[in-house]
Design a protein around this motif. Structure first.
Motif, PDB file in Angstrom:
ATOM      1  N   ALA A  60       1.137  -0.943   0.508  1.00  0.00           N
ATOM      2  CA  ALA A  60       0.236   0.246  -0.058  1.00  0.00           C
ATOM      3  C   ALA A  60       0.444   1.597   0.053  1.00  0.00           C
ATOM      4  O   ALA A  60       0.199   2.237  -0.579  1.00  0.00           O
ATOM      5  CB  ALA A  60      -0.975   0.000   1.088  1.00  0.00           C
ATOM      6  N   ALA A  61       2.241   1.183   0.468  1.00  0.00           N
ATOM      7  CA  ALA A  61       3.004   2.170   0.630  1.00  0.00           C
ATOM      8  C   ALA A  61       3.260   2.722  -1.023  1.00  0.00           C
ATOM      9  O   ALA A  61       3.522   4.192  -1.300  1.00  0.00           O
ATOM     10  CB  ALA A  61       5.051   2.206   0.919  1.00  0.00           C
ATOM     11  N   ALA A  62       2.796   2.058  -2.079  1.00  0.00           N
ATOM     12  CA  ALA A  62       3.144   2.345  -3.456  1.00  0.00           C
ATOM     13  C   ALA A  62       2.452   3.845  -3.490  1.00  0.00           C
ATOM     14  O   ALA A  62       2.506   4.720  -4.642  1.00  0.00           O
ATOM     15  CB  ALA A  62       2.709   1.550  -4.354  1.00  0.00           C
ATOM     16  N   ASP A  63       1.074   3.684  -3.043  1.00  0.00           N
ATOM     17  CA  ASP A  63       0.469   5.101  -3.504  1.00  0.00           C
ATOM     18  C   ASP A  63       0.120   6.123  -2.548  1.00  0.00           C
ATOM     19  O   ASP A  63      -1.128   7.012  -2.460  1.00  0.00           O
ATOM     20  CB  ASP A  63      -1.410   4.331  -3.648  1.00  0.00           C
ATOM     21  N   ASP A  64       1.096   5.897  -1.608  1.00  0.00           N
ATOM     22  CA  ASP A  64       0.930   6.754  -0.513  1.00  0.00           C
ATOM     23  C   ASP A  64       1.773   8.589  -0.461  1.00  0.00           C
ATOM     24  O   ASP A  64       3.081   8.045  -1.422  1.00  0.00           O
ATOM     25  CB  ASP A  64       1.792   6.260   0.807  1.00  0.00           C
TER      26      ASP A  64
END
Length: 257
Positions: A128-132
């Motif tokens: 999920a960090a890829a879109d944060d």
């Protein structure tokens, strides 16, 4: 023209904003440091502030068995954290600050069954960090400093897990679209670590040599700065309205459109 201000809550005099404060100031924020441990009152709301930062401390975020809060100001601080998330004020909680962000929103923090975590470590980014907006540029396994005996055992409902480790699964999370909690420390300099290590009951419990812990932290200080100074700058840019929080990847047109 007045600079945008960030309210910084200092829960413990041994954990001041230090390098994080320098990075936020360099990025354009003016810091208003509030010291409830010295008797300063938590405000009712965040009127006049562009961001909220809650630092660490020795206290536990959960009440004692008799119901006494970990610190007298924690109920008011949890209320302020709820208002920050509800009103989408950019918020950053560090260690105890992250735990309070969790407990303020019905997450669970307990004494860690894995034992204390102290010294330099790495954490692993989750998908999920890829879109944060803050975490997307953080490397897959960034260096961090740890110094805690409690852990977040249950994230608040709807929280997005951004980083984890084997023994402590909830190392970083986002709540809503503008509030982040970091179980680890990014604000420390060598002097702060040395102060924590002096006569440390936690290090004694673990059987760690304080001098070796300080030296190990000093070795990765530059690596920590390489990752977390830009992270702090992105947080400041968000508070200043200068950060695009849209998806990190463009949607490609379908063939034939």
């Amino acid at each position: 023209m007045a600079r945008a201000r960030a309210l910084v809550i200092e829960n413990d005099p041994t954990d001041d904003p230090r390098r994080l404060g320098e990075w936020l100031t360099e990025a354009g924020l003016e810091l208003a440091v509030l010291r409830p441990h010295a008797g300063e009152a938590i405000p009712d709301d965040l009127t006049g502030y562009a961001a909220l930062v809650v630092l660490g401390g020795y206290q536990h975020p959960y009440p004692a068995p008799d119901g006494t809060p970990g610190a007298p100001w924690f109920p008011a601080l949890e209320g302020l954290l709820r208002k920050a998330v509800r009103h989408r004020v950019p918020t950053l909680g560090i260690c105890l600050g992250a735990q309070l962000l969790a407990t303020a929103h019905a997450g669970v923090v307990q004494r860690s069954a894995a034992g204390p975590e102290v010294g330099p470590t790495v954490v692993g980014k989750r998908d999920a960090a890829a879109d944060d907006p803050l975490f997307r540029y953080v490397p897959m396994m960034p260096d961090v400093f740890q110094w805690h005996v409690d852990e977040i055992t249950e994230l608040p409902r709807g929280a997005v897990l951004l980083a984890a480790s084997t023994r402590y699964p909830h190392q970083a999370f986002r709540l809503g679209d503008r509030a982040w909690g970091l179980q680890f420390h990014i604000e420390c300099d060598a002097d702060m670590i040395a102060d924590w290590a002096a006569d440390s009951a936690v290090l004694a419990e673990l059987g760690y040599d304080p001098e070796l812990v300080v030296a190990a932290c000093a070795e990765v200080m530059v690596d920590v700065e390489e990752v977390w100074q830009p992270f702090a700058a992105r947080f400041a840019a968000l508070a200043l309205g200068q950060l695009d929080t849209g998806a990190s990847r463009r949607t490609l047109p379908l063939l034939g459109q």
